[in-house]
Motif scaffolding. Structure first.
Motif, PDB file in Angstrom:
ATOM      1  N   GLY A  46     -19.931  17.636   0.703  1.00 50.98           N
ATOM      2  CA  GLY A  46     -18.774  18.004   0.336  1.00 50.98           C
ATOM      3  C   GLY A  46     -18.331  19.532   0.896  1.00 50.98           C
ATOM      4  O   GLY A  46     -17.487  20.094   1.666  1.00 50.98           O
ATOM      5  N   TRP A  47     -18.518  20.400   0.087  1.00 50.42           N
ATOM      6  CA  TRP A  47     -18.564  21.516  -0.390  1.00 50.42           C
ATOM      7  C   TRP A  47     -19.352  22.415   1.603  1.00 50.42           C
ATOM      8  O   TRP A  47     -19.502  23.245   1.813  1.00 50.42           O
ATOM      9  CB  TRP A  47     -18.905  22.604  -1.655  1.00 50.42           C
ATOM     10  N   ILE A  48     -20.896  21.635   1.747  1.00 45.88           N
ATOM     11  CA  ILE A  48     -21.091  22.840   2.799  1.00 45.88           C
ATOM     12  C   ILE A  48     -20.623  21.740   3.815  1.00 45.88           C
ATOM     13  O   ILE A  48     -20.161  22.837   4.740  1.00 45.88           O
ATOM     14  CB  ILE A  48     -22.567  21.380   2.522  1.00 45.88           C
ATOM     15  N   LEU A  49     -20.447  20.650   4.266  1.00 48.33           N
ATOM     16  CA  LEU A  49     -20.144  19.468   5.501  1.00 48.33           C
ATOM     17  C   LEU A  49     -18.390  20.307   5.826  1.00 48.33           C
ATOM     18  O   LEU A  49     -18.549  20.243   6.875  1.00 48.33           O
ATOM     19  CB  LEU A  49     -21.060  18.549   5.521  1.00 48.33           C
ATOM     20  N   ILE A  50     -17.712  19.896   5.137  1.00 48.35           N
ATOM     21  CA  ILE A  50     -16.728  20.072   5.742  1.00 48.35           C
ATOM     22  C   ILE A  50     -15.894  21.734   5.685  1.00 48.35           C
ATOM     23  O   ILE A  50     -15.450  21.460   7.259  1.00 48.35           O
ATOM     24  CB  ILE A  50     -15.399  19.613   4.527  1.00 48.35           C
ATOM     25  N   PRO A  51     -16.446  22.502   5.265  1.00 49.12           N
ATOM     26  CA  PRO A  51     -16.527  23.852   6.230  1.00 49.12           C
ATOM     27  C   PRO A  51     -17.330  24.344   7.591  1.00 49.12           C
ATOM     28  O   PRO A  51     -16.290  24.583   8.447  1.00 49.12           O
ATOM     29  CB  PRO A  51     -16.891  25.178   5.092  1.00 49.12           C
TER      30      PRO A  51
ATOM     31  N   ALA B 120     -11.591  15.209   7.396  1.00 51.47           N
ATOM     32  CA  ALA B 120     -10.256  14.743   6.412  1.00 51.47           C
ATOM     33  C   ALA B 120     -11.712  13.326   6.109  1.00 51.47           C
ATOM     34  O   ALA B 120     -11.369  13.243   4.193  1.00 51.47           O
ATOM     35  CB  ALA B 120      -9.271  13.704   7.338  1.00 51.47           C
ATOM     36  N   ALA B 121     -12.082  12.033   6.299  1.00 51.44           N
ATOM     37  CA  ALA B 121     -13.409  11.229   6.211  1.00 51.44           C
ATOM     38  C   ALA B 121     -14.316  11.692   5.105  1.00 51.44           C
ATOM     39  O   ALA B 121     -14.230  11.311   3.994  1.00 51.44           O
ATOM     40  CB  ALA B 121     -13.592  10.402   7.427  1.00 51.44           C
ATOM     41  N   LEU B 122     -14.418  13.157   5.246  1.00 49.69           N
ATOM     42  CA  LEU B 122     -15.075  13.120   4.565  1.00 49.69           C
ATOM     43  C   LEU B 122     -15.062  13.197   2.877  1.00 49.69           C
ATOM     44  O   LEU B 122     -15.284  13.065   2.277  1.00 49.69           O
ATOM     45  CB  LEU B 122     -16.603  14.341   4.969  1.00 49.69           C
ATOM     46  N   ALA B 123     -13.757  14.267   3.071  1.00 52.99           N
ATOM     47  CA  ALA B 123     -13.239  14.614   2.482  1.00 52.99           C
ATOM     48  C   ALA B 123     -12.967  13.952   1.142  1.00 52.99           C
ATOM     49  O   ALA B 123     -12.890  13.470   0.284  1.00 52.99           O
ATOM     50  CB  ALA B 123     -11.904  15.889   2.547  1.00 52.99           C
ATOM     51  N   VAL B 124     -12.213  12.725   2.320  1.00 60.20           N
ATOM     52  CA  VAL B 124     -12.392  10.725   1.093  1.00 60.20           C
ATOM     53  C   VAL B 124     -13.446  10.981   0.456  1.00 60.20           C
ATOM     54  O   VAL B 124     -13.251  10.222  -0.884  1.00 60.20           O
ATOM     55  CB  VAL B 124     -11.244  10.231   2.152  1.00 60.20           C
ATOM     56  N   LEU B 125     -14.516  10.916   1.325  1.00 54.53           N
ATOM     57  CA  LEU B 125     -15.139   9.805   0.748  1.00 54.53           C
ATOM     58  C   LEU B 125     -15.829  10.372  -0.807  1.00 54.53           C
ATOM     59  O   LEU B 125     -16.955   9.695  -1.252  1.00 54.53           O
ATOM     60  CB  LEU B 125     -16.477  10.062   2.116  1.00 54.53           C
TER      61      LEU B 125
ATOM     62  N   PHE C 203     -14.708  13.325  -2.372  1.00 52.90           N
ATOM     63  CA  PHE C 203     -13.738  13.973  -3.636  1.00 52.90           C
ATOM     64  C   PHE C 203     -13.367  13.047  -4.072  1.00 52.90           C
ATOM     65  O   PHE C 203     -13.217  13.036  -5.442  1.00 52.90           O
ATOM     66  CB  PHE C 203     -13.229  14.898  -3.080  1.00 52.90           C
ATOM     67  N   LYS C 204     -12.636  11.463  -3.788  1.00 50.09           N
ATOM     68  CA  LYS C 204     -11.765  11.156  -3.934  1.00 50.09           C
ATOM     69  C   LYS C 204     -12.741   9.922  -5.063  1.00 50.09           C
ATOM     70  O   LYS C 204     -13.707   9.286  -4.402  1.00 50.09           O
ATOM     71  CB  LYS C 204     -11.320  10.045  -2.785  1.00 50.09           C
ATOM     72  N   LYS C 205     -12.645   9.498  -6.380  1.00 50.30           N
ATOM     73  CA  LYS C 205     -13.097   8.874  -6.952  1.00 50.30           C
ATOM     74  C   LYS C 205     -12.782   6.888  -6.932  1.00 50.30           C
ATOM     75  O   LYS C 205     -11.451   6.532  -6.508  1.00 50.30           O
ATOM     76  CB  LYS C 205     -13.032   9.268  -8.314  1.00 50.30           C
TER      77      LYS C 205
END
Length: 100
Positions: free
Chosen positions: A52-57, A91-96, A98-100
Motif C-alpha cells: 500500500g505504501w508503494i502503490l497508493i502514492p 481508495a480500494a487499495l487503502a481499505v484492502l 490497511f483495514k484489518k
C-alpha cells in the motif's frame, strides 16, 4: 471485510478488461488488475503494508497528473475518467491493505 474483497475482485477485473481496447492498455490493465490480485491475495494471507505504501502514492500521483491535464471537469473528458478511476483504485487499495 470479506465481502469487500469479494466485491473488489470481479469489479476490478472488469475494469481491467474494459481497458484492453484502450490506446494504452499496458498502463491501465495492470493498474486495475493489481487491485483485484491484492484483494484475492488477502484471502490467503495478509498483504504486507509496504504494498500500500508503494502503490497508493503512485496511483495518487498519476491521479494528480491526469487531473492537471484535464481541460475542464466533466465526465466526457477522458483525463477526468482516468483521474476518478485512479482515486477509486487507491481508495480500494487503502481499505484492502490497511483495514484489518
Amino acid at each position: 471485510m470479506k465481502l469487500f474483497r469479494i466485491l473488489c475482485i470481479p469489479t476490478f477485473l472488469y475494469f481491467a478488461y474494459l481497458q484492453l481496447n484502450d490506446p494504452d492498455p499496458y498502463l491501465w490493465f495492470p493498474i486495475y488488475a493489481f487491485v483485484a490480485v491484492i484483494a484475492l491475495a488477502g484471502f490467503y494471507r495478509q498483504v504486507p503494508p509496504f504494498v500500500g505504501w508503494i502503490l497508493i502514492p503512485v496511483y495518487l500521483v498519476l491521479a494528480g497528473y491526469y487531473y492537471m491535464q484535464a481541460p475542464y471537469f466533466g465526465m466526457e473528458v477522458e483525463e477526468v475518467r482516468e483521474y476518478l478511476g485512479l482515486l477509486i483504485a487507491s481508495a480500494a487499495l487503502a481499505v484492502l491493505v490497511f483495514k484489518k
